[in-house]
Every structure is written in structure tokens, then in C-alpha cells.
Design an enzyme around this catalytic site. Structure first.
Site, mmCIF file in Angstrom:
data_model
loop_
_atom_site.group_PDB
_atom_site.id
_atom_site.type_symbol
_atom_site.label_atom_id
_atom_site.label_comp_id
_atom_site.label_asym_id
_atom_site.label_seq_id
_atom_site.Cartn_x
_atom_site.Cartn_y
_atom_site.Cartn_z
ATOM 1 N N GLU A 112 0.820 -1.208 0.000
ATOM 2 C CA GLU A 112 0.000 0.000 0.000
ATOM 3 C C GLU A 112 0.857 1.262 0.000
ATOM 4 O O GLU A 112 0.578 2.213 -0.748
ATOM 5 C CB GLU A 112 -0.932 -0.013 1.219
ATOM 6 N N HIS A 115 2.604 1.905 -3.317
ATOM 7 C CA HIS A 115 1.642 2.491 -4.258
ATOM 8 C C HIS A 115 1.493 3.992 -4.015
ATOM 9 O O HIS A 115 1.439 4.779 -4.970
ATOM 10 C CB HIS A 115 0.295 1.788 -4.098
ATOM 11 N N HIS A 184 -11.895 5.462 -8.661
ATOM 12 C CA HIS A 184 -10.439 5.640 -8.604
ATOM 13 C C HIS A 184 -9.767 4.935 -9.788
ATOM 14 O O HIS A 184 -8.848 5.485 -10.405
ATOM 15 C CB HIS A 184 -9.919 5.091 -7.280
ATOM 16 N N HIS A 290 -20.967 -7.986 -16.849
ATOM 17 C CA HIS A 290 -19.648 -7.707 -17.420
ATOM 18 C C HIS A 290 -19.348 -8.680 -18.551
ATOM 19 O O HIS A 290 -18.811 -8.282 -19.593
ATOM 20 C CB HIS A 290 -18.577 -7.809 -16.322
ATOM 21 N N HIS A 352 -5.354 -8.107 -17.098
ATOM 22 C CA HIS A 352 -6.680 -7.755 -17.599
ATOM 23 C C HIS A 352 -6.963 -6.273 -17.359
ATOM 24 O O HIS A 352 -7.496 -5.584 -18.234
ATOM 25 C CB HIS A 352 -7.731 -8.626 -16.904
#
Length: 378
Positions: A112, A115, A184, A290, A352
Site C-alpha cells: 500500500e 503504491h 479511482h 460484465h 486484464h
């Protein structure tokens, strides 16, 4: 142990310093490599490098989400009020003792915070890009070519990266609220588009397309953005494994689904808007929608690639565009199937997300080049 304040601004300066240090390397490389070039050439190089690093950041953001590290440090922007997990070792050990599998562990805390460091570094690069754009714009009369691109592009990018930072903070403080996490992700893709279109403006490469085909590019771009939002919603709600077979779902072509709860935006993670547990049928609806949209996007992308391929004789570049779009489409198909059939492998899941970001960016660039051919590009 007392819970940390969700927003602690004390470590802001130290986290910002980490971003400056990370950005110093790319900035030095640009300066050394292009110190004899034109101002517009340097700005284009900085834009492209920032685009590349932003794409890497989107991939690492996906890795952070997919490893359940989004709350690895449960406050923002630091980690238990510290600039790194090292200073929060005591708090992290206590959290691990209470819940060994998360959400706070030493590994997740480092993921985290890395990032956040990378995001801050990209923010510094975009800030420098905006400032340099305005400086060169004011010097344009003395340096021909420096003012070819409006500095408002870089300013818009700077504003947007600040919005992204706010969404990043809300992701933590609102405990992975699904609508915020999905926004986000989409904001990261929008940042890629802003940088990519700006880079095209510095070095126009027009591609003349029939007006109908140009509209088709925009239509496929719109479909891909919608599909990316649906994919983010699947990942955010951990609905990937709601259907573990293909092409059917749970052995049915139309399984039991709850669209009302599945696509309610105002709700906590794993809950309905009333606070009850989210029914499995809601996860099925998220996943299957989806999947159905993917069929439409792949069909539209295949048609677009074929249409571009047919016109390669007049413009050879269109053949290359057709091959690239078809290749990314096949990558998305392969990684999407892998997520279902192979039980959501991490590499395929990250790829992906990267494929979706790349596809939206490529289509935006293609639309920009078509607009350049008509003289209407921004």
C-alpha cells in the site's frame, strides 16, 4: 490499542519527499537525453515518460487491490502516522496478532505504501510538466515551437491527478467503498487518456478516416469505457468467481441474478444499502453483466480492426493499428477467460486491468489522430 486517525497529515511532507526523490531520476534522464533539443521536444518526452509511469502506476494499483492491500495502512497518507511501515512496526504486529490474514499485515502495508510513493512521484512529474508548459508557453515568441500545445492541457492533467489523490484518500478512509474504488480506477484510466492525447498534440500524426468510421472509433471507445467501469465493479465487489464456468454461469445461460442490489452504488463493501449481507445473486448479476458486455465490445472491436485493415492500402499505418487493436482484444479475451477458468490468477487479473487501460488509451489516440486529419484536434 487506539485506532489511528483516518486522515493524519503529519507524514505528508515525508511522503511528498519520497515522491520527489522518485521523480528526480526520470527528470534527470529527460534533461540529460534532451538537453540539446527543442522545448516542445523536451515537453513531449516528459509527457511520454509520465504516461509510461502512470500506466505502471495503474498496474500497481490493480496489484494493490487484487492482493487485498488497499487497507494495508488503515490511515492516510502515512501508515499509523508514520511515513513508512518501518515506523509502524509495533502497530502492524498488533494488527497481525489480532487478524493474521489481514487486512493489515507487514507485506500488505508495504504494498500500500509503495503504491502511495509511486502515486506521489507521478504527481510530482505532472506538476513539473504543468509548470514547464506554462514557462515555455510564455517564452514561445522567442522559441518557435514551444507554444504549439496549450499549457491548459498540462494544467487539466494536474487538476485531475489531484482529484485522483482525493479518491485515493477516500478509498482508505471510506474502507474500500465500492463506488469510490471503481471511480479511482476509472480516474487512473482518464489520466492516461489526458497524457496520451497531450503527447499526440506535440507530434501530430494524422490518420484520415471516413467520417462514419471516425464516429465508430468514438462509439467503440465509449463502449470500452463502460466495459472498464463494469470490470472495475466486478473486481471491487470480488465478483470474479461468482461464475466459475464458461460460457454458461453456474450451469445456466441465465442464472439467478439480483441486479437491484448488485448495481446499487450507495452501499458498503459486501453489504446492501440497508446493511445486510450482499446476496450471492447480486455478485452473479455483476459478473454476468460484465461478461455479456464483453461480447459486445469484442464484436465491435473486431469489426473496427477489420475496417481499418481493409483501408491499409491507402494508409499502411491503419494496418498496424488494426493489428494492435486486435492483439489487445485477444489479450483481454485470454486474460478474462483465465480469471474464470483458472480461479482468478493474480498475473492474469493484473494483465486484464492493464489491457483495459491500454485499449481505452489506444482508442483515444486513434480518435485524436483522426481529428488531427480534419484539423479539429484539441
Amino acid at each position: 490499542m487506539a485506532s489511528p486517525s483516518l486522515v493524519d497529515l503529519a507524514p505528508v511532507a515525508r511522503v511528498a519527499l519520497a515522491g520527489v526523490v522518485l521523480a528526480a531520476g526520470p527528470l534527470a534522464w529527460i534533461w540529460l537525453r534532451h538537453r540539446g533539443g527543442t522545448p516542445s521536444g523536451r515537453l513531449r518526452a516528459l509527457t511520454l515518460l509520465t504516461l509510461f509511469l502512470t500506466f505502471d502506476l495503474v498496474l500497481f494499483g490493480a496489484f494493490t487491490r487484487l492482493t487485498d492491500s488497499g487497507l494495508g495502512c488503515p490511515d492516510w497518507p502515512g501508515c499509523y502516522g508514520n511515513a513508512s511501515p518501518t515506523g509502524a512496526a509495533h502497530e502492524i504486529r498488533a494488527a497481525e496478532s489480532s487478524l493474521p490474514d489481514g487486512p493489515v499485515t507487514r507485506g500488505k502495508a508495504w504494498i500500500e505504501m509503495i503504491h502511495r510513493y509511486l502515486a506521489t512521484g507521478v504527481g510530482v512529474l505532472i506538476t513539473v510538466l504543468a509548470l514547464a508548459s506554462w514557462v515555455e508557453h510564455r517564452r514561445a515568441p522567442r522559441h518557435h515551437g514551444a507554444g504549439d500545445v496549450s499549457p491548459w492541457w498540462a494544467t487539466a492533467t494536474l487538476i485531475w491527478v489531484c482529484v485522483q489523490g482525493a479518491f485515493g484518500a477516500l478509498t482508505v478512509t471510506m474502507k474500500l467503498y465500492p463506488a469510490i474504488v471503481t471511480a479511482h480506477l476509472l480516474g487512473g484510466i482518464a489520466l492516461l487518456v489526458l497524457l496520451a492525447v497531450q503527447a499526440q498534440a506535440y507530434a501530430p500524426a494524422p490518420l484520415a478516416l471516413p467520417r462514419a468510421l471516425e464516429r465508430a472509433v468514438l462509439a467503440v471507445l465509449g463502449l470500452t469505457v463502460i466495459q472498464s467501469a463494469l470490470g472495475g465493479w466486478v473486481s471491487t465487489n470480488y465478483a470474479v468467481l461468482a461464475c466459475s464456468d464458461f460460457p454458461t454461469c453456474q450451469g445456466s445461460w441465465w442464472p439467478a441474478m439480483d441486479f437491484g442490489h448488485g448495481f446499487a452504488l450507495r452501499r458498503e463493501l459486501g453489504q446492501t444499502h440497508t446493511g445486510a449481507w450482499l446476496p450471492f445473486e447480486a455478485l452473479t448479476a455483476i459478473h454476468y453483466m460484465h461478461r455479456l458486455a464483453a461480447y459486445a465490445v469484442l464484436a465491435a472491436l473486431a469489426w473496427l480492426a477489420w475496417s481499418l485493415h481493409r483501408r491499409r492500402g491507402a494508409q499502411p499505418a491503419l494496418g498496424r493499428w488494426a493489428a494492435v487493436l486486435a492483439g489487445v482484444g485477444l489479450l483481454q479475451l485470454a486474460t478474462g477467460l483465465s480469471n474464470v477458468i483458472l480461479d482468478w490468477p493474480l498475473v492474469a487479473a493484473v494483465a486484464h486491468t492493464g489491457g483495459a487501460a491500454a485499449l481505452v488509451t489506444l482508442l483515444a489516440v486513434l480518435a485524436t489522430r483522426a481529428a488531427q486529419a480534419r484539423g479539429t484536434a484539441p
